[in-house]
Design an enzyme around this catalytic site. Structure first.
Site, PDB file in Angstrom:
ATOM      1  N   LYS A 180       0.835  -1.200   0.000  1.00 22.29           N
ATOM      2  CA  LYS A 180       0.000   0.000   0.000  1.00 22.29           C
ATOM      3  C   LYS A 180       0.873   1.254   0.000  1.00 22.29           C
ATOM      4  O   LYS A 180       0.642   2.180  -0.778  1.00 22.29           O
ATOM      5  CB  LYS A 180      -0.895  -0.026   1.245  1.00 22.29           C
ATOM      6  CG  LYS A 180      -2.094   0.877   1.155  1.00 22.29           C
ATOM      7  CD  LYS A 180      -2.975   0.747   2.398  1.00 22.29           C
ATOM      8  CE  LYS A 180      -3.789  -0.531   2.394  1.00 22.29           C
ATOM      9  NZ  LYS A 180      -4.467  -0.778   3.678  1.00 22.29           N
ATOM     10  N   ARG A 189      -3.235   3.246   8.465  1.00 22.05           N
ATOM     11  CA  ARG A 189      -3.518   2.087   7.611  1.00 22.05           C
ATOM     12  C   ARG A 189      -2.355   1.113   7.634  1.00 22.05           C
ATOM     13  O   ARG A 189      -1.220   1.493   7.408  1.00 22.05           O
ATOM     14  CB  ARG A 189      -3.743   2.547   6.162  1.00 22.05           C
ATOM     15  CG  ARG A 189      -4.544   3.817   6.031  1.00 22.05           C
ATOM     16  CD  ARG A 189      -4.517   4.370   4.613  1.00 22.05           C
ATOM     17  NE  ARG A 189      -5.180   3.505   3.661  1.00 22.05           N
ATOM     18  CZ  ARG A 189      -5.203   3.734   2.354  1.00 22.05           C
ATOM     19  NH1 ARG A 189      -4.562   4.777   1.848  1.00 22.05           N
ATOM     20  NH2 ARG A 189      -5.832   2.918   1.551  1.00 22.05           N
ATOM     21  N   GLY A 231      -6.477 -10.629   8.070  1.00 19.03           N
ATOM     22  CA  GLY A 231      -6.071 -11.004   9.419  1.00 19.03           C
ATOM     23  C   GLY A 231      -5.219  -9.936  10.063  1.00 19.03           C
ATOM     24  O   GLY A 231      -4.916  -9.988  11.252  1.00 19.03           O
ATOM     25  N   MET A 255      -4.449  -5.721  10.859  1.00 17.29           N
ATOM     26  CA  MET A 255      -5.303  -4.623  11.306  1.00 17.29           C
ATOM     27  C   MET A 255      -5.948  -3.894  10.147  1.00 17.29           C
ATOM     28  O   MET A 255      -5.336  -3.695   9.114  1.00 17.29           O
ATOM     29  CB  MET A 255      -4.498  -3.624  12.125  1.00 17.29           C
ATOM     30  CG  MET A 255      -5.409  -2.723  12.931  1.00 17.29           C
ATOM     31  SD  MET A 255      -4.615  -1.214  13.466  1.00 17.29           S
ATOM     32  CE  MET A 255      -4.838  -0.197  12.030  1.00 17.29           C
ATOM     33  N   ARG A 262      -3.294  -1.153  -6.553  1.00 14.34           N
ATOM     34  CA  ARG A 262      -2.551  -2.411  -6.430  1.00 14.34           C
ATOM     35  C   ARG A 262      -2.942  -3.298  -7.604  1.00 14.34           C
ATOM     36  O   ARG A 262      -3.955  -3.046  -8.271  1.00 14.34           O
ATOM     37  CB  ARG A 262      -2.868  -3.113  -5.112  1.00 14.34           C
ATOM     38  CG  ARG A 262      -4.321  -3.502  -5.011  1.00 14.34           C
ATOM     39  CD  ARG A 262      -4.619  -4.195  -3.696  1.00 14.34           C
ATOM     40  NE  ARG A 262      -6.046  -4.064  -3.414  1.00 14.34           N
ATOM     41  CZ  ARG A 262      -6.586  -4.228  -2.226  1.00 14.34           C
ATOM     42  NH1 ARG A 262      -5.827  -4.515  -1.194  1.00 14.34           N
ATOM     43  NH2 ARG A 262      -7.881  -4.114  -2.050  1.00 14.34           N
ATOM     44  N   HIS A 305      -8.036 -35.222   4.003  1.00 16.57           N
ATOM     45  CA  HIS A 305      -8.223 -36.406   3.157  1.00 16.57           C
ATOM     46  C   HIS A 305      -9.101 -36.072   1.962  1.00 16.57           C
ATOM     47  O   HIS A 305      -8.771 -36.374   0.814  1.00 16.57           O
ATOM     48  CB  HIS A 305      -8.840 -37.529   3.990  1.00 16.57           C
ATOM     49  CG  HIS A 305      -9.127 -38.775   3.205  1.00 16.57           C
ATOM     50  ND1 HIS A 305     -10.353 -39.027   2.643  1.00 16.57           N
ATOM     51  CD2 HIS A 305      -8.331 -39.812   2.868  1.00 16.57           C
ATOM     52  CE1 HIS A 305     -10.305 -40.186   2.000  1.00 16.57           C
ATOM     53  NE2 HIS A 305      -9.088 -40.681   2.128  1.00 16.57           N
ATOM     54  N   ARG A 320       3.004 -49.250 -22.913  1.00 23.76           N
ATOM     55  CA  ARG A 320       3.656 -50.000 -21.835  1.00 23.76           C
ATOM     56  C   ARG A 320       3.062 -51.393 -21.777  1.00 23.76           C
ATOM     57  O   ARG A 320       1.843 -51.556 -21.735  1.00 23.76           O
ATOM     58  CB  ARG A 320       3.445 -49.297 -20.505  1.00 23.76           C
ATOM     59  CG  ARG A 320       4.126 -50.039 -19.377  1.00 23.76           C
ATOM     60  CD  ARG A 320       3.926 -49.373 -18.058  1.00 23.76           C
ATOM     61  NE  ARG A 320       2.538 -49.507 -17.600  1.00 23.76           N
ATOM     62  CZ  ARG A 320       2.078 -48.904 -16.515  1.00 23.76           C
ATOM     63  NH1 ARG A 320       2.847 -48.102 -15.827  1.00 23.76           N
ATOM     64  NH2 ARG A 320       0.823 -49.084 -16.147  1.00 23.76           N
ATOM     65  N   SER A 370      11.488 -43.584 -19.418  1.00 20.17           N
ATOM     66  CA  SER A 370      10.369 -42.772 -18.980  1.00 20.17           C
ATOM     67  C   SER A 370      10.284 -42.912 -17.467  1.00 20.17           C
ATOM     68  O   SER A 370      10.125 -44.022 -16.955  1.00 20.17           O
ATOM     69  CB  SER A 370       9.080 -43.250 -19.641  1.00 20.17           C
ATOM     70  OG  SER A 370       7.994 -42.523 -19.134  1.00 20.17           O
ATOM     71  N   GLY A 409       8.737 -43.204 -14.199  1.00 15.23           N
ATOM     72  CA  GLY A 409       7.438 -43.466 -13.594  1.00 15.23           C
ATOM     73  C   GLY A 409       7.538 -42.969 -12.168  1.00 15.23           C
ATOM     74  O   GLY A 409       7.841 -43.710 -11.239  1.00 15.23           O
ATOM     75  N   THR A 410       7.271 -41.687 -11.988  1.00 16.60           N
ATOM     76  CA  THR A 410       7.583 -41.090 -10.682  1.00 16.60           C
ATOM     77  C   THR A 410       6.580 -41.444  -9.594  1.00 16.60           C
ATOM     78  O   THR A 410       6.849 -41.184  -8.432  1.00 16.60           O
ATOM     79  CB  THR A 410       7.697 -39.558 -10.803  1.00 16.60           C
ATOM     80  OG1 THR A 410       6.596 -39.084 -11.574  1.00 16.60           O
ATOM     81  CG2 THR A 410       8.994 -39.176 -11.464  1.00 16.60           C
ATOM     82  N   ASP A 442       5.606 -44.667  -8.906  1.00 15.40           N
ATOM     83  CA  ASP A 442       6.280 -45.787  -8.266  1.00 15.40           C
ATOM     84  C   ASP A 442       7.663 -45.396  -7.758  1.00 15.40           C
ATOM     85  O   ASP A 442       8.083 -45.831  -6.694  1.00 15.40           O
ATOM     86  CB  ASP A 442       6.402 -46.963  -9.244  1.00 15.40           C
ATOM     87  CG  ASP A 442       5.274 -47.969  -9.041  1.00 15.40           C
ATOM     88  OD1 ASP A 442       4.949 -48.249  -7.870  1.00 15.40           O
ATOM     89  OD2 ASP A 442       4.722 -48.462 -10.040  1.00 15.40           O
ATOM     90  N   CYS A 488       6.327 -39.905 -17.016  1.00 14.71           N
ATOM     91  CA  CYS A 488       4.921 -40.223 -17.251  1.00 14.71           C
ATOM     92  C   CYS A 488       4.143 -40.347 -15.948  1.00 14.71           C
ATOM     93  O   CYS A 488       2.986 -40.703 -15.935  1.00 14.71           O
ATOM     94  CB  CYS A 488       4.780 -41.496 -18.080  1.00 14.71           C
ATOM     95  SG  CYS A 488       5.426 -42.950 -17.246  1.00 14.71           S
ATOM     96  N   TYR A 501      10.630 -34.607 -22.764  1.00 16.99           N
ATOM     97  CA  TYR A 501       9.195 -34.329 -22.717  1.00 16.99           C
ATOM     98  C   TYR A 501       8.643 -34.647 -21.339  1.00 16.99           C
ATOM     99  O   TYR A 501       9.259 -35.367 -20.555  1.00 16.99           O
ATOM    100  CB  TYR A 501       8.444 -35.153 -23.780  1.00 16.99           C
ATOM    101  CG  TYR A 501       8.434 -36.637 -23.474  1.00 16.99           C
ATOM    102  CD1 TYR A 501       7.446 -37.188 -22.659  1.00 16.99           C
ATOM    103  CD2 TYR A 501       9.423 -37.469 -23.975  1.00 16.99           C
ATOM    104  CE1 TYR A 501       7.457 -38.533 -22.345  1.00 16.99           C
ATOM    105  CE2 TYR A 501       9.438 -38.816 -23.670  1.00 16.99           C
ATOM    106  CZ  TYR A 501       8.455 -39.344 -22.854  1.00 16.99           C
ATOM    107  OH  TYR A 501       8.473 -40.679 -22.531  1.00 16.99           O
TER     108      TYR A 501
END
Ligand code: ADP
Ligand code: MG
Ligand code: MG
Length: 982
Positions: free
Chosen positions: A27, A97, A106, A108, A364, A486, A691, A864, A866-867, A869, A932, A952
């Site tokens: 501000k 201000r 949250g 003032m 702003r 969850h 695969r 490739s 397989g992140t 697993d 992948c 890729y």
């Protein structure tokens, strides 16, 4: 002496632009810059964030020199405006201000009219000749000071005010008379005294000192701290405090106050968008005390039309600022345009008009919807305001995901809001919109969902036991839980809209209903949730399915992104329709087609089962035969070996298992071939990574426990019937004999399932291991792939198959499989007389494969990652068991910064990836490397993939646009960093 305080124009002159926000807050920086640009800003000064930090460092004491500098700056302001703070004749009033670097709920709020006392109020009357106005200002100060600085509950003041309003004809605050306001001031002071056992401070400087302290103190207020924790904003930034000459929008009907965006923040349309209130003070517009009016005539007329208000009545009672104060309006338009040009982005403005004179109070960067963000970025490029690079950097990749999810028709939503159907607001946990019947338990959700009815699962909170219902539901709504609950985690994983932590709901599970604000929603009633905004509505709101071709601006922005990115973007797609969708969204290949999904379909499952159940026995006999053949060949003169060979041949010929196994394979071949033809067709000319079968076999079979229960039940039924002498089955009933046959079948199945049972299937017989044990399954799949390729090629399509082996850990596994693949390929292409180029490669999803990537690349032409697993195996965490359970705790305790299944763990998993890329390319410089796992669609993970030089990323079709943008941003960021270090 340290400088703690800057007059606005000093802040502009003395602090370099890039430090301004740090030191003056957002501000303060805006005020300094507007003042510097010569715009009409009420004079004032900013106390720096450093002063705030020094205040806390000294145990909540003003640091040395601060107060003196405040007094000095105040004096300069007094000189400028020709009024004195605390002067009983001609008093200066100020606002205090808060303003941190990042705008933060949250903290003032603002205290207006600081400096008014029983004495100075008389001066204000003399100044303005308006007693009513002066007492209104005074009562506002006591109210705000009491509430904001001293924490007196606001409604205690409101009660008093309401009592007086009730006595007037119009019932509005503008109807209160001067006498009434004077009485209200007295009552407010009494309330203050009662609440705090102290008088409302009559020393203006004391008011100022306390207000500044309150601003500082609010930095460590609970809500502010929670907010910073959630958004990972450091706690040591501190807040600045702005002290500014008051201007008054409530000095009659030639005065006003308002807020405006330089462009429409909902649609991005290039039109001034905003509201104002004549004869009102700053906070009135947002407080919803009176209906704010539109600034432009066009918007005002639209608003009137929607509300069925005649043009005559509109002009009279709801005029636009454009009509009411045409001069000032034009000046404001100019200021707005200037600010937008200066900041080169949409500005969110606050202004006040005092007796026809315009004053700017805040500027702003304007918050905007995803749609507006895209349109504004693209428009500004066309206007020559920003570059394409800037446009690409301005839109959050996650945001455009929202544009491609089903969403509510905005007009319908507006109507629902007006009808009062907006029930509540919760946390916008997972974007998208959904409408459906409210359902209060997972089983009902599943049952109704199966019948094709749209449902929304409503729960106090969700647990792993609810997941089947969540899968069947269109959307999820919970009463408790946060962004990592969850429900939120699972919904995002499923790509379903979710609103969580909607505390206003009172859910009664027993009666299957919830109530909110006295309204009751029962099971089966329609509700609608907007996971992008957190809104919950009663009733049905139509949703709109997105279409990239119609999102012209988005398509243009993405085409720019494509110019900048180095990473290619592929898609994970198992079906031709997904592949087509992916291509429509800009995918340049398929990074993962999972063949097992094809096996799960009901018309194929029986053959898949037949294949699996007979595989062990059939393979055993065939292996024996092969050994016998080899022995017989090696010793042609040995009669024993010849005899053994004949026996082995007979055994194979006679075996039911072999027959069933082969038959199953034969049945599956044409179906798989057809699946692949569809994929090649959809991706004509582009690579398609297929695969080979991956999951543990038992996933295709009935569950052991269920089967066991069935067997036991059948057995007892048979027993019971046997006990009945001369038992004859009634019509429709099975005979004992038939039941016995069924039992025998089930028992055989049970034995087979039992034999395949594993303690830990995810670490058991799956992936390449299956292929090593049952090579015929690989042969089947490879044959299907190559025959499909030949078929489509004959039709003029260019297939580019890439065959991918899952879960390998050693180069020898790949050598064995590669031999089979190449052999089958030679066979098929020779027979078909068609040439097919294909690649052979592997997933890197166990640590050992990453560690030995150099060796593996001798055989694999592509990797490739397989992140999913790989994350599980590197962390030794089973995702299903972790998410929604202990992983939540890990996130809360900040043991992990982010869910490693959503955002790639660069430190651990990422380190292995980097290594594997380097070593793989050392062996094979043209090794093609991609990802992948789900991370392929996550912007932060994509940035990392860019850094380590992948070719890729492959994401789900709907995330392809997100990935295109994220990949471009990664490339642009890298470029910027290079320029900086130069
Ligand atoms: P917030 O961050 O909540 O917007 P602000 O500091 O901007 O808080 O102030 C709240 C309201 O008070 C705004 O409408 C603002 O325009 C108004 N306001 C603040 N300072 C002044 C002033 N000096 N004169 C008139 N109005 C002011
Ligand atoms: Mg505020
Ligand atoms: Mg403001």
């Amino acid at each position: 002496m340290k400088k703690w305080v800057y007059l606005f124009e000093e802040g502009y002159r003395e602090i370099p632009a890039e430090r301004r926000r740090d030191l003056l807050g957002g501000k303060g920086a805006g005020l300094a810059e507007m003042a510097g640009a010569g715009l009409p800003v009420p004079p004032g000064f900013t106390i720096t964030t450093e002063a705030c930090n020094a205040y806390f460092a000294a145990g909540r004491q003003f640091p040395e020199g601060l107060w003196e500098q405040v007094l000095e700056a105040l004096h300069r302001v007094e000189e400028k405006v020709g009024r004195r703070f605390g002067d009983p004749q001609n008093p200066l009033l100020v606002s205090v201000r808060s303003g941190a670097k990042f705008s933060m709920p949250g903290m003032m709020d603002t205290v207006l009219n600081v400096g008014l006392t029983d004495e100075t109020v008389k001066g204000l009357i003399a100044q303005t000749g308006d007693e009513r106005f002066a007492y209104d200002a005074y009562r506002r100060l006591i109210q705000m000071f009491g509430r904001i600085v001293k924490g007196i509950p606001g409604e205690r003041f409101e009660h008093i005010l309401d009592r007086y309003k009730a006595k007037t004809k119009g019932k509005q605050d503008t109807d209160l008379t001067a006498e009434m306001l004077r009485d209200i001031v007295e009552e407010f002071k009494a309330l203050y005294r009662k609440e705090l056992e102290a008088e409302f401070p009559q020393d203006p400087l004391e008011q100022l000192r306390q207000a500044i302290r309150a601003v500082f103190d609010s930095w460590f207020g609970k809500r502010a701290v929670d907010y910073r924790n959630f958004y990972k904003i450091p706690h040591d930034l501190g807040t600045a405090c702005n002290v500014q000459t008051m201007v008054f929008g409530n000095m009659g009907f030639d005065s006003a106050t308002g807020v405006a965006f330089t462009r429409n923040p909902a649609t991005g349309e290039k039109e001034l968008y905003g509201e104002y209130l004549p004869n009102a003070q700053g906070e009135d517009v947002v407080a919803g005390i009176r209906t704010p009016l539109k600034i432009t005539k066009k918007a005002s007329q639209e608003w009137a039309r929607e509300h069925g208000i005649s043009e005559e009545e509109r002009r009279l009672r709801y005029p636009s600022l454009e009509e009411l104060m045409p001069e000032t309006y034009r000046q404001f338009l100019e200021v707005a345009a200037l600010l937008e040009r200066h900041y080169r982005d949409v500005q969110d403005l606050e202004f006040t008009i005092e007796r026809g004179r315009l004053w700017m109070l805040q500027t702003r960067t304007g918050k905007r919807t995803a749609k507006a963000a895209v349109k504004i970025a693209v428009d500004m490029v066309h206007e020559g305001l920003i570059t394409k690079e800037e446009a690409v950097m301005r839109v959050e990749p996650e945001q455009i995901n929202q544009l491609l999810l089903p969403r509510f028709d905005e007009k319908a939503k507006e109507r629902a809001r007006e009808k009062g159907d907006l029930l509540a607001r919760g946390l916008n946990a997972s974007p998208g919109a959904a409408t459906g019947h409210a359902v209060f338990d997972a089983d009902t959700a599943e049952a109704w969902g199966r019948d094709g009815r749209p449902v929304i699962l409503v729960r106090p909170e969700t647990t792993p036991d609810d997941v089947h219902g969540m899968i069947a539901a269109r959307g999820i709504l919970t009463q408790r839980g946060g962004a990592t609950s969850h429900a939120a985690v699972v919904a995002r994983g499923l790509g379903k809209p979710a609103v969580v932590g909607c505390e206003a709901l009172q859910i009664d599970l027993e009666r299957k209903q919830f109530s909110v604000n006295g309204r009751v929603i029962r099971e089966g009633d329609f509700i609608s949730i907007d996971g992008s905004t957190g809104e919950v509505f009663a009733g049905q709101i139509p949703t709109i399915d997105p279409n990239l071709a119609e999102e012209r601006e988005l398509a243009e922005l993405l085409s720019w992104a494509d110019e900048f990115r180095r990473l290619r973007v592929w898609a994970n797609a198992d079906y031709p329709r997904d592949a087509r969708k992916a291509r429509e969204f800009g995918a340049e290949g398929i990074g993962l087609a999972r063949t097992e999904h094809m096996f799960f379909e009901t018309d194929r499952l029986p053959y898949v089962r037949q294949m699996i159940l007979n595989a062990p026995e059939a393979q055993r006999l065939m292996d024996q035969l092969r050994a016998a053949q080899q022995a017989a060949q090696a010793r042609p003169d040995d009669p024993k070996a010849q005899k053994a060979l004949r026996a082995a041949e007979r055994a194979v010929r006679a075996s039911k298992a072999v027959k069933a196994y082969r038959k199953a394979l034969d049945r599956l071949l044409p179906v798989q071939r057809k699946d692949f033809e569809g994929l090649f067709e959809a991706m004509d000319g582009l690579p398609v990574i297929i695969r080979l079968i991956d999951p543990p076999m038992h996933e295709f079979l009935p569950r052991y426990e269920e089967l066991l229960a069935e067997v036991v039940e059948l057995r007892t039924r048979i027993e019971e019937r046997r006990k009945i002498k001369g038992y004859r089955p009634r019509k429709g009933e099975k005979s004992i004999r038939q039941m016995e046959e069924e039992l025998a079948e089930k028992e055989a199945l049970l034995r087979a399932v039992n034999a395949l049972r594993e303690m830990n299937p995810m670490l058991g017989l799956r992936g390449v291991r299956l292929g090593i044990l049952y090579p015929d399954i690989i042969r089947l799949q490879v044959r299907a792939i190559l025959e499909a390729a030949c078929n489509v090629k004959r039709r003029g399509i260019t297939p580019r198959p890439e065959i991918m082996i899952p879960l390998s850990a050693d180069v020898k596994e790949l050598q064995i499989v590669r031999e089979i693949v190449d052999e089958v390929a030679r066979e098929v292409t020779a027979r078909e007389g068609v040439e097919i180029e294909y690649k052979f490669g592997t997933m890197i999803e166990v640590p050992r494969a990453a560690l030995l990537a150099g060796e593996i690349a001798q055989v694999a032409e592509f990797f490739s990652f397989g992140t999913n697993d790989l994350t599980q195996t590197v962390w030794a965490i089973s995702r299903d068991d972790a998410e929604g359970k202990f992983l939540l705790r890990y996130l809360e305790e900040k043991i992990v910064p982010e869910n490693p299944f959503q955002v790639l763990d660069r430190k651990g998993v990422g380190r292995l990836m980097r290594m594997a890329v380097e070593e793989g390319r050392r062996t094979r410089p043209d090794l093609e490397v991609g990802i992948c796992g789900e991370h392929g669609g996550d912007p932060s993970s994509i940035e990392f993939c860019h850094e380590i030089g992948l070719n890729y990323v492959s994401a789900s079709p709907y995330r392809v646009p997100v990935a295109r943008l994220a990949a471009a941003q990664a490339a642009l960021k890298e470029r910027a960093a290079r320029i900086e270090t130069r």
